[in-house]
Motif scaffolding. Structure first.
Motif, short mmCIF file in Angstrom:
data_model
loop_
_atom_site.label_atom_id
_atom_site.label_comp_id
_atom_site.label_asym_id
_atom_site.label_seq_id
_atom_site.Cartn_x
_atom_site.Cartn_y
_atom_site.Cartn_z
N GLU A 139 -3.55 13.03 -2.88
CA GLU A 139 -2.68 11.86 -2.81
C GLU A 139 -2.42 11.45 -1.36
OE1 GLU A 139 -1.57 9.78 -5.18
OE2 GLU A 139 -2.83 10.89 -6.56
N ARG A 140 -2.34 12.41 -0.48
CA ARG A 140 -2.19 12.10 0.96
C ARG A 140 -3.38 11.30 1.45
NH1 ARG A 140 -4.86 11.67 5.39
NH2 ARG A 140 -3.83 12.22 7.28
N GLN A 141 -4.58 11.74 1.07
CA GLN A 141 -5.79 11.04 1.48
C GLN A 141 -5.83 9.64 0.88
OE1 GLN A 141 -6.47 13.01 3.91
NE2 GLN A 141 -8.63 13.42 3.49
N ALA A 142 -5.48 9.52 -0.40
CA ALA A 142 -5.50 8.22 -1.07
C ALA A 142 -4.48 7.27 -0.44
CB ALA A 142 -5.22 8.40 -2.56
N TRP A 143 -3.30 7.79 -0.09
CA TRP A 143 -2.27 6.93 0.52
C TRP A 143 -2.71 6.49 1.92
CZ3 TRP A 143 1.19 4.05 -1.57
CH2 TRP A 143 2.17 3.46 -0.78
N ALA A 144 -3.34 7.39 2.67
CA ALA A 144 -3.82 7.02 4.00
C ALA A 144 -4.87 5.91 3.89
CB ALA A 144 -4.40 8.24 4.72
N ARG A 145 -5.75 5.99 2.89
CA ARG A 145 -6.73 4.91 2.68
C ARG A 145 -6.00 3.60 2.38
NH1 ARG A 145 -9.62 9.28 0.64
NH2 ARG A 145 -8.87 9.05 -1.50
N PHE A 146 -4.94 3.67 1.57
CA PHE A 146 -4.16 2.48 1.26
C PHE A 146 -3.52 1.91 2.53
CE2 PHE A 146 0.08 0.73 0.40
CZ PHE A 146 -0.30 -0.42 -0.28
N LEU A 147 -2.95 2.77 3.37
CA LEU A 147 -2.29 2.30 4.59
C LEU A 147 -3.28 1.62 5.53
CD1 LEU A 147 0.14 5.25 5.37
CD2 LEU A 147 0.71 3.00 4.40
N LEU A 148 -4.54 2.06 5.50
CA LEU A 148 -5.56 1.45 6.36
C LEU A 148 -6.18 0.19 5.75
CD1 LEU A 148 -7.30 4.74 7.53
CD2 LEU A 148 -5.92 3.18 8.94
N SER A 149 -5.82 -0.10 4.52
CA SER A 149 -6.37 -1.25 3.80
C SER A 149 -5.53 -2.49 4.08
CB SER A 149 -6.36 -0.95 2.30
OG SER A 149 -5.04 -1.11 1.79
N PRO A 150 -5.91 -3.63 3.49
CA PRO A 150 -5.06 -4.83 3.61
C PRO A 150 -3.72 -4.68 2.88
CG PRO A 150 -7.28 -5.43 2.94
CD PRO A 150 -7.20 -3.93 2.88
N ARG A 151 -3.56 -3.63 2.08
CA ARG A 151 -2.33 -3.32 1.34
C ARG A 151 -1.94 -4.44 0.37
NH1 ARG A 151 -1.23 -1.18 6.51
NH2 ARG A 151 0.26 -2.80 7.07
N ASP A 152 -2.93 -5.10 -0.17
CA ASP A 152 -2.70 -6.16 -1.14
C ASP A 152 -2.75 -5.56 -2.55
OD1 ASP A 152 -5.40 -5.59 -1.40
OD2 ASP A 152 -6.06 -7.55 -0.70
N ASP A 153 -2.69 -6.41 -3.57
CA ASP A 153 -2.71 -5.92 -4.95
C ASP A 153 -3.97 -5.13 -5.26
OD1 ASP A 153 -0.22 -6.88 -5.54
OD2 ASP A 153 -0.91 -8.56 -6.77
N ALA A 154 -5.11 -5.59 -4.75
CA ALA A 154 -6.35 -4.87 -4.99
C ALA A 154 -6.30 -3.47 -4.38
CB ALA A 154 -7.54 -5.65 -4.43
N ALA A 155 -5.73 -3.35 -3.20
CA ALA A 155 -5.61 -2.04 -2.54
C ALA A 155 -4.64 -1.14 -3.31
CB ALA A 155 -5.15 -2.22 -1.10
N LYS A 156 -3.56 -1.71 -3.83
CA LYS A 156 -2.62 -0.92 -4.63
C LYS A 156 -3.30 -0.42 -5.90
CE LYS A 156 1.52 -3.16 -2.93
NZ LYS A 156 2.60 -4.10 -3.20
N ARG A 157 -4.08 -1.28 -6.53
CA ARG A 157 -4.80 -0.86 -7.74
C ARG A 157 -5.82 0.23 -7.41
NH1 ARG A 157 -3.11 -3.92 -11.74
NH2 ARG A 157 -2.32 -6.01 -11.28
#
Length: 168
Positions: A139-157
């Motif tokens: 989950e730490r790795q997945a959240w870090a990928r999210f933080l580096l993303s545009p953090r939009d709905d697609a990134a949340k999904r």
């Protein structure tokens, strides 16, 4: 550098370490929070569906009454069977990059419901055991990928679809 490590990190000779497994459960969608779900147990000690349903209903009630203040959060739950005890660990991401935890426990051999897990007194205390860390690391790795993303709905999904299953 210490030269004699014999007195450090002692493990009781009677301790027998076993493998446990994380399996992905159905997400817990609350009115204003969303949690992935992991079951952690030995293969032969899978959680009965009635226990999982009770766990989910308990967390839903805790949230609805405000005793589980995770409004607006994304995160995950670990339902960890430890012999006759079930730990229900709720993790959420807060302040962008902090993992917060609320813990409950239940005696599976007795009537009753979950209660807040109260660690022993003192500042240095148990946080998570070795089996709980595999999903936490994922989950730490997945959240870090999210933080580096545009953090939009697609990134949340994408974050919500990113799961761990396997040996803990």
């Amino acid at each position: 550098m210490i030269s004699d490590l014999s007195a450090l990190g002692a493990v009781s000779p009677e301790y027998l370490h076993v493998e446990k497994y994380a399996t992905v459960g159905e997400d817990l969608a609350l009115p204003t929070a969303y949690l992935k779900w992991y079951d952690i147990c030995r293969r032969e000690d899978a959680l009965p569906p009635v226990v999982i349903a009770e766990s989910r209903a308990f967390l839903r009630a805790e949230f609805m009454t405000g005793r589980l203040p995770i409004d607006g959060c994304l995160g995950f739950v670990e339902a960890h069977r430890c012999g006759a005890t079930l730990l229900l660990l709720v993790f959420t991401w807060n302040n962008e990059n902090e993992l917060w935890e609320t813990a409950y426990s239940k005696d599976l051999t007795a009537a009753g419901t979950f209660s807040p897990f109260e660690p022993r007194d003192g500042q240095h205390r148990a946080m998570n055991c070795v089996w709980e860390l595999a999903p936490i690391w994922h989950e730490r790795q997945a959240w870090a990928r999210f933080l580096l993303s545009p953090r939009d709905d697609a990134a949340k999904r994408a974050y919500l679809a990113d799961r761990y299953a396997g040996v803990c």
